[in-house]
Design a protein around this motif. Structure first.
Motif, PDB file in Angstrom:
ATOM      1  N   ASN A   1       0.858  -1.177   0.000  1.00  0.00           N
ATOM      2  CA  ASN A   1       0.000   0.000   0.000  1.00  0.00           C
ATOM      3  C   ASN A   1       0.899   1.232   0.000  1.00  0.00           C
ATOM      4  O   ASN A   1       1.602   1.488   0.977  1.00  0.00           O
ATOM      5  CB  ASN A   1      -0.907  -0.029   1.233  1.00  0.00           C
ATOM      6  CG  ASN A   1      -2.006   0.991   1.162  1.00  0.00           C
ATOM      7  OD1 ASN A   1      -2.045   1.828   0.271  1.00  0.00           O
ATOM      8  ND2 ASN A   1      -2.916   0.936   2.121  1.00  0.00           N
TER       9      ASN A   1
ATOM     10  N   VAL B   1       1.174   0.693 -10.114  1.00  0.00           N
ATOM     11  CA  VAL B   1      -0.058  -0.091 -10.226  1.00  0.00           C
ATOM     12  C   VAL B   1       0.202  -1.349 -11.050  1.00  0.00           C
ATOM     13  O   VAL B   1      -0.232  -2.450 -10.686  1.00  0.00           O
ATOM     14  CB  VAL B   1      -1.200   0.756 -10.830  1.00  0.00           C
ATOM     15  CG1 VAL B   1      -2.401  -0.109 -11.192  1.00  0.00           C
ATOM     16  CG2 VAL B   1      -1.614   1.860  -9.852  1.00  0.00           C
ATOM     17  N   LYS B   2       0.941  -1.226 -12.147  1.00  0.00           N
ATOM     18  CA  LYS B   2       1.267  -2.390 -12.982  1.00  0.00           C
ATOM     19  C   LYS B   2       2.077  -3.427 -12.211  1.00  0.00           C
ATOM     20  O   LYS B   2       1.988  -4.618 -12.494  1.00  0.00           O
ATOM     21  CB  LYS B   2       2.036  -1.950 -14.237  1.00  0.00           C
ATOM     22  CG  LYS B   2       1.169  -1.270 -15.264  1.00  0.00           C
ATOM     23  CD  LYS B   2       1.984  -0.798 -16.460  1.00  0.00           C
ATOM     24  CE  LYS B   2       1.106  -0.011 -17.404  1.00  0.00           C
ATOM     25  NZ  LYS B   2       1.879   0.590 -18.509  1.00  0.00           N
ATOM     26  N   GLN B   3       2.851  -2.984 -11.239  1.00  0.00           N
ATOM     27  CA  GLN B   3       3.628  -3.914 -10.403  1.00  0.00           C
ATOM     28  C   GLN B   3       2.777  -4.561  -9.313  1.00  0.00           C
ATOM     29  O   GLN B   3       3.262  -5.378  -8.541  1.00  0.00           O
ATOM     30  CB  GLN B   3       4.808  -3.186  -9.762  1.00  0.00           C
ATOM     31  CG  GLN B   3       5.882  -2.789 -10.733  1.00  0.00           C
ATOM     32  CD  GLN B   3       7.026  -2.037 -10.053  1.00  0.00           C
ATOM     33  OE1 GLN B   3       7.051  -1.852  -8.837  1.00  0.00           O
ATOM     34  NE2 GLN B   3       7.985  -1.601 -10.856  1.00  0.00           N
ATOM     35  N   GLY B   4       1.504  -4.169  -9.238  1.00  0.00           N
ATOM     36  CA  GLY B   4       0.594  -4.789  -8.285  1.00  0.00           C
ATOM     37  C   GLY B   4       0.401  -4.042  -6.983  1.00  0.00           C
ATOM     38  O   GLY B   4      -0.241  -4.548  -6.064  1.00  0.00           O
ATOM     39  N   HIS B   5       0.937  -2.831  -6.891  1.00  0.00           N
ATOM     40  CA  HIS B   5       0.777  -2.046  -5.664  1.00  0.00           C
ATOM     41  C   HIS B   5      -0.551  -1.304  -5.674  1.00  0.00           C
ATOM     42  O   HIS B   5      -1.072  -0.941  -6.723  1.00  0.00           O
ATOM     43  CB  HIS B   5       1.913  -1.030  -5.525  1.00  0.00           C
ATOM     44  CG  HIS B   5       3.270  -1.653  -5.519  1.00  0.00           C
ATOM     45  ND1 HIS B   5       3.725  -2.442  -4.479  1.00  0.00           N
ATOM     46  CD2 HIS B   5       4.270  -1.628  -6.429  1.00  0.00           C
ATOM     47  CE1 HIS B   5       4.939  -2.858  -4.746  1.00  0.00           C
ATOM     48  NE2 HIS B   5       5.299  -2.391  -5.932  1.00  0.00           N
ATOM     49  N   GLU B   6      -1.092  -1.073  -4.493  1.00  0.00           N
ATOM     50  CA  GLU B   6      -2.245  -0.197  -4.332  1.00  0.00           C
ATOM     51  C   GLU B   6      -1.689   1.204  -4.090  1.00  0.00           C
ATOM     52  O   GLU B   6      -0.936   1.412  -3.139  1.00  0.00           O
ATOM     53  CB  GLU B   6      -3.101  -0.645  -3.154  1.00  0.00           C
ATOM     54  CG  GLU B   6      -4.396   0.126  -3.027  1.00  0.00           C
ATOM     55  CD  GLU B   6      -5.322  -0.491  -1.995  1.00  0.00           C
ATOM     56  OE1 GLU B   6      -5.859   0.290  -1.185  1.00  0.00           O
ATOM     57  OE2 GLU B   6      -5.493  -1.724  -1.998  1.00  0.00           O
TER      58      GLU B   6
ATOM     59  N   THR C   1      -4.746   5.130 -11.017  1.00  0.00           N
ATOM     60  CA  THR C   1      -4.640   4.345  -9.776  1.00  0.00           C
ATOM     61  C   THR C   1      -5.939   3.645  -9.391  1.00  0.00           C
ATOM     62  O   THR C   1      -5.930   2.774  -8.529  1.00  0.00           O
ATOM     63  CB  THR C   1      -4.220   5.246  -8.596  1.00  0.00           C
ATOM     64  OG1 THR C   1      -5.232   6.235  -8.375  1.00  0.00           O
ATOM     65  CG2 THR C   1      -2.870   5.900  -8.857  1.00  0.00           C
TER      66      THR C   1
END
Length: 175
Positions: free
Chosen positions: A2, A24-29, A51
């Motif tokens: 996060n 976001v593409k790396q999977g983070h919120e 986002t």
């Protein structure tokens, strides 16, 4: 992870869109918090779209819940990034001032939350003794810095003050 991504008033604010998109593409919120000055360079709607999260610009934006949004974001952050960080926001952080959501989140972060600051400003501003004192104070407080880089500046000068490359910022996040 996060991530709270702060964006302050700098022409380099447009690069924050690429940073947010990559995160976001790396999977983070990713939760974006902008100063009002930042909205003169890039719109909250752009970042909200990238986002898929609401963007916080003013404390008045927090009316949807009884719990202050800036406190909730601070509590949930695994990482706090400010890119670009202007001399103004660096000064606010270093001196404990919190007139807006971005600096309020910084003040409310648990001391264990990593803070990464990517400055972007005119080279004379970067090198000014007051700014350098503020940077040193933040380093003493545990903040990490990435950049600024050297090159052509938006003001027409050449020197140190450019926002670090998005790839360099992403590399620091992995560390």
């Amino acid at each position: 992870m996060n991530i709270v991504l702060g964006i302050s008033g700098s022409i380099a604010a447009y690069k924050a869109a690429d940073l947010a998109s990559q995160l976001v593409k790396q999977g983070h919120e990713v939760h974006v918090v902008m100063t009002r000055a930042a909205t003169e360079f890039i719109t909250p709607l752009t970042l909200q779209t990238l986002t898929r999260q609401p963007v916080l610009v003013s404390l008045e934006d927090e009316k949807q819940s009884w719990k202050p949004g800036h406190i909730e974001l601070a509590d949930q952050a695994d990482l706090f990034i400010v890119a670009p960080a202007s001399a103004n926001i660096i000064g606010q952080f270093a001196n404990g001032l919190s007139p807006d959501p971005l600096s309020s989140i910084y003040m409310a972060l648990p001391r264990t939350t990593p803070v990464l600051i990517a400055p972007a400003m005119n080279g004379k501003m970067w090198l000014h003794p007051a700014n350098q004192r503020n940077v040193e104070r933040l380093k003493e407080d545990g903040c990490r810095f990435v950049g600024p880089a050297e090159g052509d500046l938006a003001c027409g000068y050449e020197g140190t003050g450019r926002l670090a490359a998005v790839e360099e910022i992403l590399g620091q996040i992995l560390d």
